[in-house]
Design an enzyme around this catalytic site. Structure first.
Site, PDB file in Angstrom:
ATOM      1  N   CYS A 174      -5.401   9.461  -3.199  1.00 25.15           N
ATOM      2  CA  CYS A 174      -4.637   8.555  -2.329  1.00 25.15           C
ATOM      3  C   CYS A 174      -3.212   8.386  -2.809  1.00 25.15           C
ATOM      4  O   CYS A 174      -2.295   8.189  -2.010  1.00 25.15           O
ATOM      5  CB  CYS A 174      -5.292   7.167  -2.282  1.00 25.15           C
ATOM      6  SG  CYS A 174      -6.978   7.152  -1.739  1.00 25.15           S
ATOM      7  N   ASP A 184       0.814  -1.219   0.000  1.00 28.10           N
ATOM      8  CA  ASP A 184       0.000   0.000   0.000  1.00 28.10           C
ATOM      9  C   ASP A 184       0.850   1.273   0.000  1.00 28.10           C
ATOM     10  O   ASP A 184       0.299   2.376   0.091  1.00 28.10           O
ATOM     11  CB  ASP A 184      -0.917   0.023   1.236  1.00 28.10           C
ATOM     12  CG  ASP A 184      -2.241  -0.708   1.010  1.00 28.10           C
ATOM     13  OD1 ASP A 184      -2.656  -0.847  -0.161  1.00 28.10           O
ATOM     14  OD2 ASP A 184      -2.840  -1.149   2.009  1.00 28.10           O
ATOM     15  N   HIS A 243     -11.652   6.980   4.813  1.00 26.40           N
ATOM     16  CA  HIS A 243     -10.734   8.122   4.908  1.00 26.40           C
ATOM     17  C   HIS A 243     -11.507   9.359   4.439  1.00 26.40           C
ATOM     18  O   HIS A 243     -12.287   9.266   3.477  1.00 26.40           O
ATOM     19  CB  HIS A 243      -9.551   7.952   3.943  1.00 26.40           C
ATOM     20  CG  HIS A 243      -8.356   7.246   4.498  1.00 26.40           C
ATOM     21  ND1 HIS A 243      -7.507   6.515   3.694  1.00 26.40           N
ATOM     22  CD2 HIS A 243      -7.825   7.203   5.755  1.00 26.40           C
ATOM     23  CE1 HIS A 243      -6.516   6.033   4.436  1.00 26.40           C
ATOM     24  NE2 HIS A 243      -6.692   6.430   5.684  1.00 26.40           N
ATOM     25  N   ARG A 292       0.675  -1.570   7.626  1.00 23.20           N
ATOM     26  CA  ARG A 292       1.122  -0.352   6.952  1.00 23.20           C
ATOM     27  C   ARG A 292       2.127   0.458   7.787  1.00 23.20           C
ATOM     28  O   ARG A 292       2.717   1.417   7.275  1.00 23.20           O
ATOM     29  CB  ARG A 292      -0.081   0.528   6.575  1.00 23.20           C
ATOM     30  CG  ARG A 292      -1.002  -0.114   5.546  1.00 23.20           C
ATOM     31  CD  ARG A 292      -1.884   0.911   4.859  1.00 23.20           C
ATOM     32  NE  ARG A 292      -1.108   1.852   4.053  1.00 23.20           N
ATOM     33  CZ  ARG A 292      -1.622   2.910   3.426  1.00 23.20           C
ATOM     34  NH1 ARG A 292      -2.906   3.175   3.522  1.00 23.20           N
ATOM     35  NH2 ARG A 292      -0.856   3.715   2.714  1.00 23.20           N
ATOM     36  N   ARG A 301      -9.969   5.601  11.067  1.00 25.74           N
ATOM     37  CA  ARG A 301      -8.505   5.551  11.121  1.00 25.74           C
ATOM     38  C   ARG A 301      -7.954   6.615  12.088  1.00 25.74           C
ATOM     39  O   ARG A 301      -7.665   6.310  13.236  1.00 25.74           O
ATOM     40  CB  ARG A 301      -7.910   5.752   9.725  1.00 25.74           C
ATOM     41  CG  ARG A 301      -8.422   4.755   8.657  1.00 25.74           C
ATOM     42  CD  ARG A 301      -7.776   3.402   8.798  1.00 25.74           C
ATOM     43  NE  ARG A 301      -8.233   2.451   7.805  1.00 25.74           N
ATOM     44  CZ  ARG A 301      -7.623   2.221   6.639  1.00 25.74           C
ATOM     45  NH1 ARG A 301      -6.546   2.876   6.296  1.00 25.74           N
ATOM     46  NH2 ARG A 301      -8.115   1.306   5.809  1.00 25.74           N
TER      47      ARG A 301
HETATM   48  N1  ARG Z   1      -5.423   0.007   1.122  1.00 25.82           N
HETATM   49  C1  ARG Z   1      -5.189   1.303   1.663  1.00 25.82           C
HETATM   50  C2  ARG Z   1      -5.752   1.393   3.064  1.00 25.82           C
HETATM   51  O1  ARG Z   1      -6.819   0.889   3.292  1.00 25.82           O
HETATM   52  C3  ARG Z   1      -5.775   2.351   0.785  1.00 25.82           C
HETATM   53  C4  ARG Z   1      -5.427   3.746   1.194  1.00 25.82           C
HETATM   54  C5  ARG Z   1      -6.092   4.775   0.365  1.00 25.82           C
HETATM   55  N2  ARG Z   1      -5.620   6.049   0.662  1.00 25.82           N
HETATM   56  C6  ARG Z   1      -6.369   7.149   0.865  1.00 25.82           C
HETATM   57  N3  ARG Z   1      -5.763   8.290   0.983  1.00 25.82           N
HETATM   58  N4  ARG Z   1      -7.667   7.074   1.010  1.00 25.82           N
HETATM   59  O2  ARG Z   1      -5.144   1.952   3.951  1.00 25.82           O
END
Ligand code: ARG
Length: 274
Positions: free
Chosen positions: A267, A70, A169, A95, A140
């Site tokens: 993203c 990612d 997000h 991550r 998040r």
């Molecule tokens: N697979 C990543 C996650 O879930 C995707 C991140 C996408 N980034 C964003 N800025 N929305 O963390």
């Protein structure tokens, strides 16, 4: 009468999708059984970089690290305002190692990096409007991080609660169209937010472009605007049409392979604001 919009040149940081894959599921878009077409992903990503450069923007790249599929989502690794870098602390353990690679890039480029104490996913949840920092929470980035961000930048932070896991997000549900003082405006999908947060957005941006669920599900809100040109997913046709009615120029860039990981144009793009 259509308004003529004024672009401003940006500096972006991106990460080549050399190791991009869907290997775990940390949002509803990710399904580790559906393979990614690596060549296509690469072509799509290159087209985004070409589109930025063709519009005069500067693009820097951070070296991708193996084992971090990612890492291509550069937006999540920091938020940069006034040349000050607020780094990231990822929610998902998978991550977490990405942050160090981006911090190294920033330090080598001459920036100091502030390490957050609470979970904070950079521009994924922190959207600088030119006046406020709109800050998402719910999936998040934590409220504690919002406080830290306000203390660090000394700019007002407006906390917004996200309620739909597809829009985990803030940058999947909202983007800034124009950040110039006196011209500030955004586009967003109201239903992605709690009722109180919706009211806050309606008060701050009475003239916002409102998106539908379809616009949002096609990643139309995961767009990058330079004040005139809006780099946007081609499937978000209806939203692009409404933006064009307001004088913006949609620039379609297809990142369909990245949607398999829950990501799109924004993203993949970190903005460095000096
Ligand atoms: N697979 C990543 C996650 O879930 C995707 C991140 C996408 N980034 C964003 N800025 N929305 O963390």
């Amino acid at each position: 009468m259509t308004v003529s919009r004024v672009p401003s040149l940006r500096r972006f940081l991106v990460c080549e999708p050399r190791h991009f894959a869907v290997q775990y599921a940390i949002n509803p878009w990710m399904c580790p059984d559906s393979p990614v077409d690596v060549d296509l992903a690469h072509e799509q990503w290159q087209a985004l970089i070409r589109a930025y450069r063709a519009h005069g923007h500067t693009v820097d790249t951070v070296e991708p690290a193996p084992g971090l599929p990612d890492m291509v989502f550069a937006a999540n690794s920091a938020v940069v305002v006034d040349g000050r870098v607020f780094g990231s602390l990822f929610h998902a353990p998978e991550r977490r190692p990405e942050s160090g690679h981006y911090d190294t890039w920033f330090k080598t480029a001459g920036f100091d990096v502030h390490r957050p104490e609470s979970v904070c996913e950079g521009e994924g949840d922190l959207v600088w409007t030119g006046r406020y920092m709109l800050a998402g929470t719910g999936f998040r980035t934590t409220r504690e991080a919002h406080r830290e961000v306000q203390e660090f930048f000394g700019h007002p932070v407006v906390s917004l609660t996200l309620v739909d896991p597809h829009f985990y997000h803030l940058d999947t549900a909202l983007f800034v169209l124009d950040g110039r003082p006196g011209h500030g405006n955004i586009a967003y999908y109201p239903e992605a937010f709690s009722p109180g947060s919706r009211e806050v957005l309606a008060r701050l941006y009475p003239d916002a472009v409102l998106a539908t669920r379809d616009d949002a599900m096609t990643f139309g809100l995961n767009s990058v605007s330079d004040g005139r040109n809006v780099f946007i997913a081609p499937r978000a046709e209806a939203l692009a049409g409404r933006l064009a009615d307001r004088g913006y120029v949609p620039v379609p860039v297809d990142l369909s392979e990245f949607q398999k990981a829950g990501g799109g144009i924004k993203c993949c793009t970190q903005e460095i604001r000096s």
